[in-house]
Enzyme design. Structure first.
Site, PDB file in Angstrom:
ATOM      1  CG  ASP A  18      16.231 -10.279  32.474  1.00 20.65           C
ATOM      2  OD1 ASP A  18      16.555  -9.228  31.882  1.00 20.65           O
ATOM      3  OD2 ASP A  18      16.729 -10.619  33.572  1.00 20.65           O
ATOM      4  CG  ASN A  25      13.312  -1.864  32.997  1.00 21.27           C
ATOM      5  OD1 ASN A  25      12.427  -2.614  32.577  1.00 21.27           O
ATOM      6  ND2 ASN A  25      14.401  -2.333  33.610  1.00 21.27           N
ATOM      7  NE  ARG A  85      17.278  -1.729  32.030  1.00 23.32           N
ATOM      8  CZ  ARG A  85      17.256  -2.935  31.491  1.00 23.32           C
ATOM      9  NH1 ARG A  85      17.456  -3.081  30.195  1.00 23.32           N
ATOM     10  NH2 ARG A  85      17.036  -3.985  32.241  1.00 23.32           N
TER      11      ARG A  85
HETATM   12  C1  IPE Z   1      12.839  -7.292  34.503  1.00 24.90           C
HETATM   13  O1  IPE Z   1      14.122  -7.333  33.995  1.00 24.90           O
HETATM   14  C2  IPE Z   1      12.015  -6.328  33.705  1.00 24.90           C
HETATM   15  C3  IPE Z   1      11.721  -6.737  32.335  1.00 24.90           C
HETATM   16  C4  IPE Z   1      12.028  -7.873  31.784  1.00 24.90           C
HETATM   17  C5  IPE Z   1      10.998  -5.779  31.556  1.00 24.90           C
HETATM   18  P1  IPE Z   1      15.292  -6.414  34.606  1.00 24.90           P
HETATM   19  O2  IPE Z   1      16.495  -6.704  33.786  1.00 24.90           O
HETATM   20  O3  IPE Z   1      14.850  -5.012  34.679  1.00 24.90           O
HETATM   21  O4  IPE Z   1      15.405  -6.998  36.075  1.00 24.90           O
HETATM   22  P2  IPE Z   1      16.597  -6.896  37.129  1.00 24.90           P
HETATM   23  O5  IPE Z   1      17.022  -5.465  37.182  1.00 24.90           O
HETATM   24  O6  IPE Z   1      17.704  -7.777  36.621  1.00 24.90           O
HETATM   25  O7  IPE Z   1      16.003  -7.409  38.396  1.00 24.90           O
HETATM   26  C1  IPE Z   2      15.118  -7.445  29.186  1.00 21.50           C
HETATM   27  O1  IPE Z   2      16.459  -7.558  28.852  1.00 21.50           O
HETATM   28  C2  IPE Z   2      14.437  -6.287  28.508  1.00 21.50           C
HETATM   29  C3  IPE Z   2      14.110  -5.159  29.388  1.00 21.50           C
HETATM   30  C4  IPE Z   2      14.280  -5.112  30.675  1.00 21.50           C
HETATM   31  C5  IPE Z   2      13.540  -4.000  28.757  1.00 21.50           C
HETATM   32  P1  IPE Z   2      17.564  -6.688  29.588  1.00 21.50           P
HETATM   33  O2  IPE Z   2      17.703  -5.393  28.862  1.00 21.50           O
HETATM   34  O3  IPE Z   2      17.282  -6.569  31.019  1.00 21.50           O
HETATM   35  O4  IPE Z   2      18.863  -7.565  29.329  1.00 21.50           O
HETATM   36  P2  IPE Z   2      19.962  -7.974  30.408  1.00 21.50           P
HETATM   37  O5  IPE Z   2      19.223  -8.554  31.565  1.00 21.50           O
HETATM   38  O6  IPE Z   2      20.683  -6.729  30.759  1.00 21.50           O
HETATM   39  O7  IPE Z   2      20.799  -8.975  29.702  1.00 21.50           O
HETATM   40 MG    MG Z   3      17.693  -7.713  32.638  1.00 21.91          MG
END
Ligand code: IPE
Ligand code: IPE
Ligand code: MG
Length: 242
Positions: free
Chosen positions: A19, A67, A70
């Site tokens: 993350d 996800n 998004r």
């Molecule tokens: C968890 O990260 C999912 C992945 C790393 C693929 P998210 O960024 O989706 O989690 P939340 O929304 O902050 O809980």
């Molecule tokens: C993790 O990084 C990757 C995925 C969830 C696909 P994020 O895209 O969640 O990055 P932050 O948490 O918004 O910084």
């Molecule tokens: Mg994230």
């Protein structure tokens, strides 16, 4: 750090919530997509470290069932990156004796990605090195519901009696089937939550959190987490042995 690592106290199965890609990019004035691209480079290094250390299993969280919420452009970018990653990396993974598996509802991906997933799994199915699981369109709750449905179907078919359902049987219907229970969960990016990752498998896992965003996570920090894991006393509900 390597010198502090006791190879006899490594986790059998380490799992990582990768993350912080978006925040890493944002802090540098870059697009979120640049964070995801940088994150792939980190993944390559961490998998190599797992190979070097001969870890039994490594699971990474690449895309959650949540996800999809998004923006479409980001989801599309992630899908493109995913496809490119498989194409570029599968040979080297295979040469490293890695056995890749995908966890989650992969049938909801595009036909191209589904065929790449099948190809990669088939190519590496007989490999005996690191069991490398990529959780993609994965949610722990969803996985448990799917396992429950598979078991219910077997009961309805008369193939299975209710009394035969126990935790072992349930576990065997989860996507992680052949991997051992998760010993260590690492989350980068500073948030202290599970976000629907490996809910069943991490029942007795140790947790390790870092502020470091995924693109900056390094083999050295990975090893620091493994060293810390090696120092923990796992009791599994029992009391300290004397
Ligand atoms: C968890 O990260 C999912 C992945 C790393 C693929 P998210 O960024 O989706 O989690 P939340 O929304 O902050 O809980
Ligand atoms: C993790 O990084 C990757 C995925 C969830 C696909 P994020 O895209 O969640 O990055 P932050 O948490 O918004 O910084
Ligand atoms: Mg994230």
């Amino acid at each position: 750090m390597y010198s502090q690592l006791d190879r006899n106290r490594l986790p059998r199965h380490a799992a990582i919530i990768m993350d912080g890609n978006g925040r890493w990019a944002g802090a540098l004035g870059l697009l979120r997509s640049a964070g995801h691209t940088a994150g792939v480079k980190t993944l390559k290094k961490i998998l190599q470290t797992a190979v070097d250390l001969e870890l039994e299993a490594l699971t990474v969280y690449a895309f959650s069932t949540e996800n999809w919420k998004r923006p479409l452009a980001e989801v599309d970018f992630l899908m493109h990156l995913f496809s490119e990653y498989l194409e570029k990396e599968k040979r080297e993974m295979h040469e490293n004796n890695v056995r890749i598996r995908f966890l989650g509802r992969t049938e909801e991906f595009s036909p191209l990605i589904q065929s790449q997933i099948r190809d990669a799994e088939q190519l590496m199915q007989n490999n005996t090195g690191v069991k490398f699981n990529i959780a993609a369109n994965y949610g722990g709750q969803d996985e448990i519901v799917r396992a429950a449905k598979k078991i219910a179907a077997r009961v309805l078919d008369g193939e299975l009696a209710l009394d035969q359902i126990d935790d072992k049987l349930f576990e065997s219907e989860l996507d992680t089937g052949e991997s051992p229970p998760v010993d260590l969960v690492i989350r980068t990016g500073g948030d202290l939550r599970v976000s629907n990752f490996l809910l069943w498998q991490s029942a007795y896992a140790e947790f390790w959190f870092t502020q470091t965003n995924w693109p900056e996570f390094s083999p050295e920090e990975f090893i620091a987490a493994l060293v810390d894991f090696g120092k923990r006393e796992r009791r599994f509900g029992a009391i300290k042995s004397t």
